[in-house]
Design an enzyme around this catalytic site. Sequence first.
Site, PDB file in Angstrom:
ATOM      1  N   GLN A 152       4.825   2.349   7.708  1.00 18.95           N
ATOM      2  CA  GLN A 152       5.990   3.204   7.619  1.00 18.95           C
ATOM      3  C   GLN A 152       6.541   3.349   8.953  1.00 18.95           C
ATOM      4  O   GLN A 152       5.966   3.664   9.963  1.00 18.95           O
ATOM      5  CB  GLN A 152       5.458   4.577   7.122  1.00 18.95           C
ATOM      6  N   LEU A 169      -0.026   2.139   5.923  1.00 17.97           N
ATOM      7  CA  LEU A 169       0.296   1.531   4.680  1.00 17.97           C
ATOM      8  C   LEU A 169       0.193   0.057   4.575  1.00 17.97           C
ATOM      9  O   LEU A 169      -0.003  -0.479   3.620  1.00 17.97           O
ATOM     10  CB  LEU A 169       1.939   2.187   4.591  1.00 17.97           C
ATOM     11  N   ARG A 212       0.268   7.341  -3.432  1.00 19.17           N
ATOM     12  CA  ARG A 212       0.106   7.619  -2.088  1.00 19.17           C
ATOM     13  C   ARG A 212       1.517   8.312  -1.204  1.00 19.17           C
ATOM     14  O   ARG A 212       1.045   9.219  -0.495  1.00 19.17           O
ATOM     15  CB  ARG A 212      -0.323   6.364  -1.364  1.00 19.17           C
ATOM     16  N   HIS A 270      -2.538  10.712   9.198  1.00 21.86           N
ATOM     17  CA  HIS A 270      -3.803  10.553   9.691  1.00 21.86           C
ATOM     18  C   HIS A 270      -4.451  11.604  10.784  1.00 21.86           C
ATOM     19  O   HIS A 270      -5.027  11.474  11.654  1.00 21.86           O
ATOM     20  CB  HIS A 270      -3.562   9.052  10.903  1.00 21.86           C
TER      21      HIS A 270
END
Length: 309
Positions: free
Chosen positions: A11, A91, A115, A196
Amino acid sequence: MGKLAFVFPGQGAQYVGMGKEFYEQISVSRKVYTIASEVTGLNLPGLCFEKNEQIDITEYTQIAMLTTEAAILAALQEKGVKADVAAGLSLGEYGAILTAGAMSLEDVFRVVRQRGILMQEAVPTGGAMCAVLGMDGEKIAKICDETEGIVSVANYNCPGQIVITGEEGAVAVAAEKLKEAGARRCIPLNVSGPFHSAMLKEAGEKLGKVLEQVELRAFSTPYVTNVTAEYVTEPSEIKELLGRQVYSSVKWQQSVERMIADGVDTFIEIGPGRTLTGFLKKINKNVTGLHIEKVEDLDAVVKMLGEKQ
């Protein structure tokens, strides 16, 4: 020629118009957009090609990026080009899973759609991310560990470029400490959440429940996971790793180094932008980085690979 790796960006590289040439000129790519639209109930050609604000919203960005990557992958595979190994940044790991053949196209689209939604919903207020330039990753991780609050390494991108993530206050304090310890620059990132980081653990656990419904396949092409920077060869490992990936550090530099150590000397970045090709130059100047974003790139790469053999 050594081994060939397909790698997929994450992304952030998205833009309106990405993949449009493939949709218009290559039938297998057009079919990918059709399948993605049918599975998700979204108008993927409209989302990817027509001016809109949704494309930069996580819920929509992820499926738009992955559909584009899958469309380009389909065109490359139709040309008979096969990878020895695959990997993707965040991703992009789902592009690697498609390359491996570990999930059907339909299931990958279902999972990525969820997701994006789960990560969008889970974004807490008070989260931040910051790029740290000019400092060793181990030193950055140590300073994050010593900082009060939630702050950790989000991405080990390449030598001299690490991203930290977590609570806004903790990220700010860690950034000051890092500058004092010798970091060249600490640049706050314009992102919608602390990706993350431990703050997204609940989203990762919810994604794990989505993955429970997915049928995994035996696969012949291995891929390297962000979570451990090691090869995944068993389908049984995939679901747990993809759940953890949402809130774990992305070990991209280590993943690339792992593939190079295994004999990969050519990397093809599949998708919008040249982010991974740029990282590759900083990780190892002795390997070849190719890139497919336009149809002319596809033709050039296929020609170049044919000449190498």
